[in-house]
Scaffold this motif. Structure first.
Motif, PDB file in Angstrom:
ATOM      1  N   TYR A 198      -2.349   6.508  10.766  1.00 39.67           N
ATOM      2  CA  TYR A 198      -2.421   5.574  11.903  1.00 39.67           C
ATOM      3  C   TYR A 198      -1.882   4.190  11.565  1.00 39.67           C
ATOM      4  O   TYR A 198      -1.807   3.328  12.414  1.00 39.67           O
ATOM      5  CB  TYR A 198      -3.886   5.416  12.351  1.00 39.67           C
ATOM      6  N   CYS A 199      -1.544   3.964  10.297  1.00 37.39           N
ATOM      7  CA  CYS A 199      -1.407   2.587   9.834  1.00 37.39           C
ATOM      8  C   CYS A 199       0.041   2.161   9.607  1.00 37.39           C
ATOM      9  O   CYS A 199       0.806   2.847   8.919  1.00 37.39           O
ATOM     10  CB  CYS A 199      -2.205   2.434   8.544  1.00 37.39           C
ATOM     11  N   PRO A 235       1.778  -0.187   5.482  1.00 38.73           N
ATOM     12  CA  PRO A 235       2.725   0.063   4.388  1.00 38.73           C
ATOM     13  C   PRO A 235       4.168  -0.289   4.771  1.00 38.73           C
ATOM     14  O   PRO A 235       4.953  -0.695   3.910  1.00 38.73           O
ATOM     15  CB  PRO A 235       2.582   1.566   4.128  1.00 38.73           C
ATOM     16  N   PHE A 249      -0.193   5.372   3.125  1.00 36.23           N
ATOM     17  CA  PHE A 249       0.335   5.892   4.396  1.00 36.23           C
ATOM     18  C   PHE A 249      -0.695   6.701   5.185  1.00 36.23           C
ATOM     19  O   PHE A 249      -0.492   7.869   5.514  1.00 36.23           O
ATOM     20  CB  PHE A 249       1.610   6.725   4.168  1.00 36.23           C
ATOM     21  N   CYS A 250      -1.813   6.093   5.472  1.00 35.27           N
ATOM     22  CA  CYS A 250      -2.757   6.701   6.411  1.00 35.27           C
ATOM     23  C   CYS A 250      -1.984   6.889   7.717  1.00 35.27           C
ATOM     24  O   CYS A 250      -1.154   6.037   8.069  1.00 35.27           O
ATOM     25  CB  CYS A 250      -3.965   5.793   6.624  1.00 35.27           C
ATOM     26  N   HIS A 309      -4.455  -3.272  -0.559  1.00 31.77           N
ATOM     27  CA  HIS A 309      -5.156  -2.076  -1.056  1.00 31.77           C
ATOM     28  C   HIS A 309      -5.581  -2.374  -2.490  1.00 31.77           C
ATOM     29  O   HIS A 309      -4.942  -1.932  -3.459  1.00 31.77           O
ATOM     30  CB  HIS A 309      -4.223  -0.860  -0.970  1.00 31.77           C
ATOM     31  N   ARG A 338      -6.751  10.300   5.313  1.00 29.98           N
ATOM     32  CA  ARG A 338      -7.657   9.640   4.382  1.00 29.98           C
ATOM     33  C   ARG A 338      -7.971  10.688   3.314  1.00 29.98           C
ATOM     34  O   ARG A 338      -8.069  11.877   3.610  1.00 29.98           O
ATOM     35  CB  ARG A 338      -8.953   9.189   5.084  1.00 29.98           C
ATOM     36  N   CYS A 362       0.847  -1.196   0.000  1.00 29.40           N
ATOM     37  CA  CYS A 362       0.000   0.000   0.000  1.00 29.40           C
ATOM     38  C   CYS A 362       0.879   1.242   0.000  1.00 29.40           C
ATOM     39  O   CYS A 362       1.874   1.300   0.715  1.00 29.40           O
ATOM     40  CB  CYS A 362      -0.896  -0.015   1.240  1.00 29.40           C
TER      41      CYS A 362
END
Ligand code: SF4
Length: 463
Positions: A183-184, A187, A180-181, A222, A297, A177
């Motif tokens: 919180y995540c 990636p 790079f949101c 994704h 987002r 993915c």
């Protein structure tokens, strides 16, 4: 060992033929945490073990080898991964324990320090698990092989030829993915977007059709990014259109998808696909624009809402489900209320609620305004309560309908009680008057009464 050792092998470190065959006739227990991609990959690893003569046993049983396919999406994922490793160690103190997947990719040092762990692999070398397990047995010292996934842009083609279950099959079409949101950590664990080649996807779908699978579920980290890294103007819609032409498969379902995939004209084109299930898991995460912005987002609530209504008007009986994170850093009471009101208004059919979990290395981990655990609990309970109400409301709309249900498994062992899913992912539980074999069959079923999380059905036709 016998014949393997008698045969003349070149025992260089790369002799996979020798090392794959080294553990023949041994038992392997496998445990999967996390998402559908992990489930697919565990199944692919299991097949590799079987091909080399190992027997797959229940993870709770005594085994010579345990494989823990880990998840790191939340702190809970890490914790459960560690618990499974301990559980394996308790079952057989001298078993080889291989830890693979997202948690071992992100924290290989931490994982290798856990007592009993023998092999640590990341997310892009699961295909070599048999080799490393056998080699560690031969060498007797810990092996850690974790590649830099941020540089590695090749799709690891883990293929499944013989699925263990014969009803619906996950098909991983994409990994990685680039979003790079904030919180995540995914990636960092899964690396950049890489797609399975369209030819190989079609080949696998044809094979599944030949093996009588009724439903395939396209999954990836994704999937909205499918094709962006390969030549030939491929994207998710185009691969869906190609899969739609494969004879034999009745249903195609797509996994969690970024709302941004639904650009102008996409929904209309999707509505023309015969096999696509009218079920869309559109990850929302928050119903408040300020929170969405901090989450990085890339859509607003009004854009999301527009997609929801477009899907509903173009696709009959569509079910839209989502994920929500509560207690994201800086989420005030006012922001949470916006989310609640938004969710109440758009009335999705199912919501999965997650309490924000601080992942080191992500932007959100260092954001001010980290929310207290008790507040997260309260917000989670409120959304879960709303979810119950909305889910029931959605299911009630279908009472009295006759719908096709793909029966997946027996609930009792007397052949009279089965569960399955409608195309729009309503769980249906059906009791038959006599013992029948419904597993793997798609049968017209009358939806009779709503229970907690499912509908009781009745077979329309005696079979
Ligand atoms: S889209 Fe966002 S939440 Fe989903 S895997 Fe990528 S970074 Fe994580």
């Amino acid at each position: 060992m016998n014949s393997i050792n008698e045969k003349k092998f070149d025992l260089t470190l790369d002799n996979k033929e020798f090392f794959n065959a080294y553990g023949r006739n041994k038992k392997v227990g496998m445990s999967t945490l996390g998402c559908r991609v992990n489930q697919y990959e565990t199944e692919a690893m299991a097949e590799k073990f079987i091909q080399e003569g190992y027997d797959i046993v229940n993870f709770e049983d005594y085994a010579d080898v345990y494989v823990v396919n880990t998840c790191t999406v939340t702190n809970m994922g890490d914790k459960k991964s560690r618990q499974m490793i301990h559980r394996a160690r308790k079952k057989n103190n001298s078993a080889v324990i291989a830890v693979v997947g997202c948690y071992s990719q992100i924290a290989p040092d931490k994982v290798s320090e856990i007592e009993g762990v023998d092999v640590v692999l990341g997310t892009r070398n699961k295909g070599d698990v048999v080799y490393w397990v056998s080699r560690v047995s031969y060498e007797g010292k810990k092996i850690v092989r974790v590649n830099d996934v941020l540089k590695n842009k090749t799709f690891e083609d883990l293929k499944i030829d013989e699925y263990q279950k014969r009803t619906r099959a996950f098909l991983k079409i994409q990994d990685g993915c680039n979003r790079f949101c904030s919180y995540c950590a995914i990636p960092f664990a899964r690396g950049a977007v890489c797609s399975k080649s369209p030819d190989k996807i079609i080949e696998e779908v044809e094979k599944l059709s030949h093996n009588n699978f009724k439903e395939i579920i396209l999954s990836g980290i994704h999937i909205a990014s499918y094709g962006t890294d390969i030549d030939g103007d491929w994207n998710l819609l185009r691969i869906l259109q190609e899969i739609d032409k494969v004879k034999g498969i009745d249903r195609v379902r797509i996994g969690s998808i970024d709302p941004q995939f639904f650009t102008e004209g996409v929904i209309e084109k999707m509505s023309k696909l015969e096999k696509l299930c009218p079920h869309f898991h559109l990850s929302l995460q928050s119903g408040c624009d300020e929170t969405l912005k901090r989450m990085n987002r890339r859509y607003t609530t009004s854009e999301y809402e527009k997609i929801v209504y477009e899907i509903r008007s173009a696709i009959e009986n569509a079910s839209i489900t989502t994920d929500i994170i509560v207690g994201f850093p800086g989420e005030t009471e006012e922001e949470f209320n916006k989310t609640y009101d938004f969710l109440n208004r758009i009335a999705l059919s199912k919501m999965h609620v997650f309490k924000y979990s601080r992942r080191s290395g992500t932007k959100a981990a260092d954001m001010p305004g980290q929310v207290d655990g008790k507040i997260k609990d309260e917000r989670s309970s409120k959304i879960l309560e709303l979810d119950k109400k909305l889910e029931k409301k959605f299911m009630n709309k279908f009472l009295g309908y006759n719908m096709d249900v793909l029966y997946e498994q027996e609930i009792d062992n007397d052949g009279t009680y089965f569960e399955g899913y409608t195309p729009n992912y309503i769980k249906v539980v059906t009791r038959c008057e006599k013992a029948l074999d419904l597993e793997g069959k798609i049968l017209c079923t009358q939806l009779e009464s709503t229970k907690d999380g499912y509908i009781e059905g009745k077979l329309k036709k005696f079979i």
